[in-house]
Design a protein around this motif. Structure first.
Motif, PDB file in Angstrom:
ATOM      1  N   LEU A   1      32.631  -5.025  12.932  1.00  0.00           N
ATOM      2  CA  LEU A   1      33.374  -4.751  13.817  1.00  0.00           C
ATOM      3  C   LEU A   1      32.961  -5.998  15.120  1.00  0.00           C
ATOM      4  CD1 LEU A   1      33.839  -1.132  13.416  1.00  0.00           C
ATOM      5  CD2 LEU A   1      35.529  -2.935  12.920  1.00  0.00           C
TER       6      LEU A   1
ATOM      7  N   TYR B   1      33.670  -9.548  15.204  1.00  0.00           N
ATOM      8  CA  TYR B   1      35.304  -9.558  14.609  1.00  0.00           C
ATOM      9  C   TYR B   1      35.962 -10.306  16.393  1.00  0.00           C
ATOM     10  CZ  TYR B   1      39.944  -8.310  13.369  1.00  0.00           C
ATOM     11  OH  TYR B   1      40.863  -8.073  13.322  1.00  0.00           O
TER      12      TYR B   1
ATOM     13  N   ILE C   1      37.962  -8.378  -2.342  1.00  0.00           N
ATOM     14  CA  ILE C   1      36.875  -9.648  -2.721  1.00  0.00           C
ATOM     15  C   ILE C   1      37.108  -9.947  -0.944  1.00  0.00           C
ATOM     16  CG2 ILE C   1      38.539 -12.584  -2.402  1.00  0.00           C
ATOM     17  CD1 ILE C   1      39.277 -10.245  -5.180  1.00  0.00           C
TER      18      ILE C   1
ATOM     19  N   ALA D   1      32.095 -10.243  -0.678  1.00  0.00           N
ATOM     20  CA  ALA D   1      31.186  -9.421  -0.257  1.00  0.00           C
ATOM     21  C   ALA D   1      30.400  -9.546   1.286  1.00  0.00           C
ATOM     22  CB  ALA D   1      29.798  -9.562  -0.991  1.00  0.00           C
TER      23      ALA D   1
ATOM     24  N   ARG E   1      30.233  -8.052   5.486  1.00  0.00           N
ATOM     25  CA  ARG E   1      29.945  -7.252   6.352  1.00  0.00           C
ATOM     26  C   ARG E   1      31.204  -6.106   6.007  1.00  0.00           C
ATOM     27  NH1 ARG E   1      28.895 -11.460  11.018  1.00  0.00           N
ATOM     28  NH2 ARG E   1      30.290 -12.021  10.191  1.00  0.00           N
TER      29      ARG E   1
ATOM     30  N   GLY F   1      33.249  -5.890   3.989  1.00  0.00           N
ATOM     31  CA  GLY F   1      33.844  -5.979   2.295  1.00  0.00           C
ATOM     32  C   GLY F   1      33.007  -5.108   2.149  1.00  0.00           C
TER      33      GLY F   1
ATOM     34  N   ASP G   1      32.941 -12.479  -4.472  1.00  0.00           N
ATOM     35  CA  ASP G   1      32.359 -14.003  -3.561  1.00  0.00           C
ATOM     36  C   ASP G   1      32.707 -15.077  -4.316  1.00  0.00           C
ATOM     37  OD1 ASP G   1      30.985 -14.817  -0.844  1.00  0.00           O
ATOM     38  OD2 ASP G   1      31.615 -13.006  -0.190  1.00  0.00           O
TER      39      ASP G   1
ATOM     40  N   LYS H   1      25.191 -14.894  -2.732  1.00  0.00           N
ATOM     41  CA  LYS H   1      25.905 -13.215  -2.688  1.00  0.00           C
ATOM     42  C   LYS H   1      26.335 -12.597  -4.178  1.00  0.00           C
ATOM     43  CE  LYS H   1      27.087 -12.573   1.631  1.00  0.00           C
ATOM     44  NZ  LYS H   1      28.320 -12.672   2.632  1.00  0.00           N
TER      45      LYS H   1
ATOM     46  N   MET I   1      33.912 -15.740  -8.678  1.00  0.00           N
ATOM     47  CA  MET I   1      35.605 -15.539  -7.770  1.00  0.00           C
ATOM     48  C   MET I   1      35.805 -16.187  -9.400  1.00  0.00           C
ATOM     49  SD  MET I   1      36.934 -14.369  -5.233  1.00  0.00           S
ATOM     50  CE  MET I   1      38.533 -15.179  -5.060  1.00  0.00           C
TER      51      MET I   1
ATOM     52  N   ALA J   1      39.891 -15.635   7.941  1.00  0.00           N
ATOM     53  CA  ALA J   1      41.245 -16.050   7.577  1.00  0.00           C
ATOM     54  C   ALA J   1      41.746 -17.328   7.638  1.00  0.00           C
ATOM     55  CB  ALA J   1      41.466 -16.089   9.234  1.00  0.00           C
TER      56      ALA J   1
ATOM     57  N   VAL K   1      40.790 -19.268   4.586  1.00  0.00           N
ATOM     58  CA  VAL K   1      40.899 -19.352   2.786  1.00  0.00           C
ATOM     59  C   VAL K   1      41.976 -17.838   2.778  1.00  0.00           C
ATOM     60  CG1 VAL K   1      38.258 -19.597   3.196  1.00  0.00           C
ATOM     61  CG2 VAL K   1      38.790 -17.666   2.842  1.00  0.00           C
TER      62      VAL K   1
ATOM     63  N   VAL L   1      43.172 -17.409  -1.514  1.00  0.00           N
ATOM     64  CA  VAL L   1      42.683 -16.556  -2.535  1.00  0.00           C
ATOM     65  C   VAL L   1      43.849 -15.847  -2.680  1.00  0.00           C
ATOM     66  CG1 VAL L   1      41.666 -14.464  -2.630  1.00  0.00           C
ATOM     67  CG2 VAL L   1      40.227 -16.176  -1.317  1.00  0.00           C
TER      68      VAL L   1
ATOM     69  N   PHE M   1      43.102  -7.347   5.335  1.00  0.00           N
ATOM     70  CA  PHE M   1      41.983  -7.186   6.546  1.00  0.00           C
ATOM     71  C   PHE M   1      41.874  -8.297   7.382  1.00  0.00           C
ATOM     72  CE2 PHE M   1      40.890  -3.253   3.670  1.00  0.00           C
ATOM     73  CZ  PHE M   1      41.244  -2.388   4.865  1.00  0.00           C
ATOM     74  N   ALA M   2      42.065  -9.214   6.375  1.00  0.00           N
ATOM     75  CA  ALA M   2      42.456 -10.933   6.997  1.00  0.00           C
ATOM     76  C   ALA M   2      43.005 -10.939   8.629  1.00  0.00           C
ATOM     77  CB  ALA M   2      42.086 -11.546   6.528  1.00  0.00           C
ATOM     78  N   PRO M   3      42.862 -11.685   9.867  1.00  0.00           N
ATOM     79  CA  PRO M   3      43.470 -11.262  10.488  1.00  0.00           C
ATOM     80  C   PRO M   3      44.481 -12.642  10.716  1.00  0.00           C
ATOM     81  CG  PRO M   3      42.194 -12.432  11.517  1.00  0.00           C
ATOM     82  CD  PRO M   3      41.367 -12.252   9.964  1.00  0.00           C
TER      83      PRO M   3
ATOM     84  N   GLU N   1      45.672  -5.124   7.087  1.00  0.00           N
ATOM     85  CA  GLU N   1      45.102  -3.552   8.919  1.00  0.00           C
ATOM     86  C   GLU N   1      44.044  -3.988   9.286  1.00  0.00           C
ATOM     87  OE1 GLU N   1      45.923  -0.945   6.454  1.00  0.00           O
ATOM     88  OE2 GLU N   1      45.077   0.252   8.300  1.00  0.00           O
TER      89      GLU N   1
HETATM   90  N1  LIG Z   1      41.217  -6.129  10.177  1.00  0.00           N
HETATM   91  C1  LIG Z   1      40.750  -5.844  10.974  1.00  0.00           C
HETATM   92  O1  LIG Z   1      40.392  -4.725  11.452  1.00  0.00           O
HETATM   93  C2  LIG Z   1      39.157  -6.440  11.378  1.00  0.00           C
HETATM   94  C3  LIG Z   1      37.633  -6.095  10.753  1.00  0.00           C
HETATM   95  C4  LIG Z   1      36.747  -6.948  10.913  1.00  0.00           C
HETATM   96  C5  LIG Z   1      36.805  -8.263  10.679  1.00  0.00           C
HETATM   97  N2  LIG Z   1      37.741  -8.367  10.259  1.00  0.00           N
HETATM   98  C6  LIG Z   1      37.872  -9.566   9.571  1.00  0.00           C
HETATM   99  O2  LIG Z   1      37.378  -9.170   8.257  1.00  0.00           O
HETATM  100  C7  LIG Z   1      36.981 -10.857   7.162  1.00  0.00           C
HETATM  101  C8  LIG Z   1      36.054 -10.873   6.607  1.00  0.00           C
HETATM  102  O3  LIG Z   1      35.305 -10.450   7.917  1.00  0.00           O
HETATM  103  P1  LIG Z   1      33.336 -10.369   7.794  1.00  0.00           P
HETATM  104  O4  LIG Z   1      32.619  -9.972   9.192  1.00  0.00           O
HETATM  105  O5  LIG Z   1      33.210  -9.224   6.580  1.00  0.00           O
HETATM  106  O6  LIG Z   1      32.748 -11.641   7.376  1.00  0.00           O
HETATM  107  P2  LIG Z   1      31.908 -11.932   6.223  1.00  0.00           P
HETATM  108  O7  LIG Z   1      32.291 -13.419   6.538  1.00  0.00           O
HETATM  109  O8  LIG Z   1      30.638 -11.322   6.409  1.00  0.00           O
HETATM  110  O9  LIG Z   1      32.552 -11.591   4.835  1.00  0.00           O
HETATM  111  C9  LIG Z   1      33.232 -12.688   4.537  1.00  0.00           C
HETATM  112  C10 LIG Z   1      33.201 -12.867   3.087  1.00  0.00           C
HETATM  113  O10 LIG Z   1      33.966 -13.560   2.694  1.00  0.00           O
HETATM  114  C11 LIG Z   1      33.270 -14.758   1.298  1.00  0.00           C
HETATM  115  N3  LIG Z   1      34.521 -15.527   0.889  1.00  0.00           N
HETATM  116  C12 LIG Z   1      34.261 -16.481   1.770  1.00  0.00           C
HETATM  117  N4  LIG Z   1      35.510 -17.841   0.859  1.00  0.00           N
HETATM  118  C13 LIG Z   1      36.070 -17.398   0.294  1.00  0.00           C
HETATM  119  C14 LIG Z   1      36.699 -17.009  -1.300  1.00  0.00           C
HETATM  120  N5  LIG Z   1      38.025 -18.857  -1.277  1.00  0.00           N
HETATM  121  N6  LIG Z   1      36.619 -16.198  -2.457  1.00  0.00           N
HETATM  122  C15 LIG Z   1      35.842 -16.110  -2.240  1.00  0.00           C
HETATM  123  N7  LIG Z   1      34.630 -14.838  -1.123  1.00  0.00           N
HETATM  124  C16 LIG Z   1      35.013 -15.875  -0.262  1.00  0.00           C
HETATM  125  C17 LIG Z   1      31.788 -14.979   2.737  1.00  0.00           C
HETATM  126  O11 LIG Z   1      31.312 -15.675   1.266  1.00  0.00           O
HETATM  127  C18 LIG Z   1      31.616 -13.365   2.432  1.00  0.00           C
HETATM  128  O12 LIG Z   1      30.322 -12.892   1.538  1.00  0.00           O
HETATM  129  C19 LIG Z   1      38.085 -11.366   8.424  1.00  0.00           C
HETATM  130  O13 LIG Z   1      38.568 -12.614   8.251  1.00  0.00           O
HETATM  131  C20 LIG Z   1      37.534 -10.806   9.520  1.00  0.00           C
HETATM  132  O14 LIG Z   1      38.367 -11.702  11.055  1.00  0.00           O
HETATM  133  C21 LIG Z   1      38.796  -7.592  10.234  1.00  0.00           C
END
Ligand SMILES: NC(=O)c1ccc[n+]([C@@H]2O[C@H](COP(=O)([O-])OP(=O)(O)OC[C@H]3O[C@@H](n4cnc5c(N)ncnc54)[C@H](O)[C@@H]3O)[C@@H](O)[C@H]2O)c1
Ligand SMILES: NC(=O)c1ccc[n+]([C@@H]2O[C@H](COP(=O)([O-])OP(=O)(O)OC[C@H]3O[C@@H](n4cnc5c(N)ncnc54)[C@H](O)[C@@H]3O)[C@@H](O)[C@H]2O)c1
Lengths: 208, 208
Positions: free
Chosen positions: A95, A98, B86, B88, B90, B92, B113, B118, B131, B152, B154, B158, B173-175, B189
């Motif tokens: 968060l 984000y 999909i 792993a 923070r 996820g 991931d 990881k 993957m 976002a 990728v 995916v 959850f990706a924006p 979400e």
């Molecule tokens: N919906 C919400 O309210 C909300 C809140 C927080 C974060 N998010 C979004 O969630 C996503 C993750 O945030 P985060 O803080 O956990 O980021 P993060 O960077 O900690 O985690 C992203 C993970 O995705 C993996 N990844 C990247 N490309 C990939 C691929 N092609 N295939 C599989 N795995 C892949 C990375 O290795 C990493 O472990 C972001 O898009 C962020 O904007 C959304």
């Protein structure tokens, strides 16, 4: 004062107008268009817009920019506000990092934790601070909002500290009900509403 | 088929009945009580209950256990379903570890991931898989649900892989808006709805 259900509808209109990908950018929008996209009653849309002083232009509908500005203003997104994150764990880190929260005026300015292995480390570009620094920080920066991502069992104690430090709103992600004085808002956030749609969809697939 | 707005209201009734702390446990509840607690129209509550076959007992109202069982059944919470995570990162990791999802039937059975650092590590008790293992896993275990917590940029790629592997629902959850064939559900979400209430509250404090 606007009720929570109205605030949430305004947020949904705002998100639909600003986050949907339209074939070409919308200049005007009618209550019927919004109603259909979001599955609400068009009369409700017009009432909500009326409640925040937005007047339509008859058949043409409402001007999108004006609606967005109006909602941003009423909800308070156009006046930046600072929050502190309590709990530098997985959810707290996600968060704090984000980027989208900035659109709604929120800036998370500090992160606190009580785990010595985390204090001094970096989360979303911020150095994790000890809980001992919490009250002085809140007082010095006049922080009114705290985001709670601590384990359930410690959450009430943490809330008590936040309230005594002067916080006026708590965004609670811990899966527990917390008690606060009447002048403090607690917003409980359950990331599970989506499962109502998902589980139902899977059920329909299995047994149409 | 029930519309999303109805599914979400049913979820809110269910959460209020099961998660609120009442002074003594509720045996029966009236549509008026629910309406007042959740700020909805009591007629709406009765319509929703009627739509899922729940009949009230006149003045006494509805039996709480029966309402909960009925909603769990209609929404599909009483039939466990598996999902894969999909990303792993923070968010996820936090979601994969979240104990509350089990109440709604969801079990996250694997985490994937593409980051070599990881893969092979542990997230919420599961070993993070590459993957490359995604499609065979989805096919072998007949997984219909994937939870997307990737960056976002990728996410669409995916999603294309998930759809070609046979996934029927994506909790995104990706924006970013993703596109899928008509038989695949995407639930976006945004953990930001709560800011409508929080920012408004802070505005009212500053300028009542
Ligand atoms: N919906 C919400 O309210 C909300 C809140 C927080 C974060 N998010 C979004 O969630 C996503 C993750 O945030 P985060 O803080 O956990 O980021 P993060 O960077 O900690 O985690 C992203 C993970 O995705 C993996 N990844 C990247 N490309 C990939 C691929 N092609 N295939 C599989 N795995 C892949 C990375 O290795 C990493 O472990 C972001 O898009 C962020 O904007 C959304
Ligand atoms: N609302 C939701 O939808 C949702 C989703 C996922 C997780 N959660 C909840 O969010 C919380 C955090 O989940 P997580 O996966 O990030 O857990 P986590 O264990 O990774 O993080 C919790 C953090 O809180 C810190 N902490 C513990 N006691 C503290 C105290 N007294 N003061 C300050 N910090 C303290 C820990 O050191 C840790 O860094 C949990 O309560 C979890 O159930 C909620």
């Amino acid at each position: 004062r606007l009720r929570r259900v109205v605030l949430e509808r305004l947020m949904r209109y705002y998100r639909w107008l600003t986050e949907s990908s339209f074939k070409k950018p919308l200049k005007n929008v009618t209550s019927a268009q919004i109603a259909e996209a979001l599955d609400v009653d068009p009369t409700q849309v017009r009432k909500d817009f009326g409640a925040i002083g937005l007047l339509g232009m008859g058949r043409v509908g409402f001007e999108v920019c004006e609606v967005c500005r109006g909602i941003r203003h009423v909800l308070g997104f156009d006046q930046p506000y600072e929050g502190v994150m309590i709990g530098a764990g997985r959810l707290g880190s996600a968060l704090a990092a984000y980027k989208n929260f900035a659109r709604y005026g929120l800036e998370i300015v500090a992160v606190f934790d009580n785990d010595k292995r985390k204090i001094g480390g970096k989360v979303a570009g911020r150095t994790v601070q000890s809980m001992r620094a919490l009250k002085p920080f809140i007082r010095r920066h006049e922080i009114r909002l705290a985001i709670l991502t601590t384990p359930a069992e410690v959450s009430q104690k943490v809330v008590d500290r936040l309230v005594s430090a002067g916080v006026k709103a708590i965004w609670n992600f811990a899966p527990v009900q917390v008690t606060v004085p009447p002048d403090v808002l607690v917003r409980n956030e359950h990331i599970s509403l989506g499962l109502s749609e998902i589980a139902y969809h899977l059920t329909q697939l299995a047994d149409p």
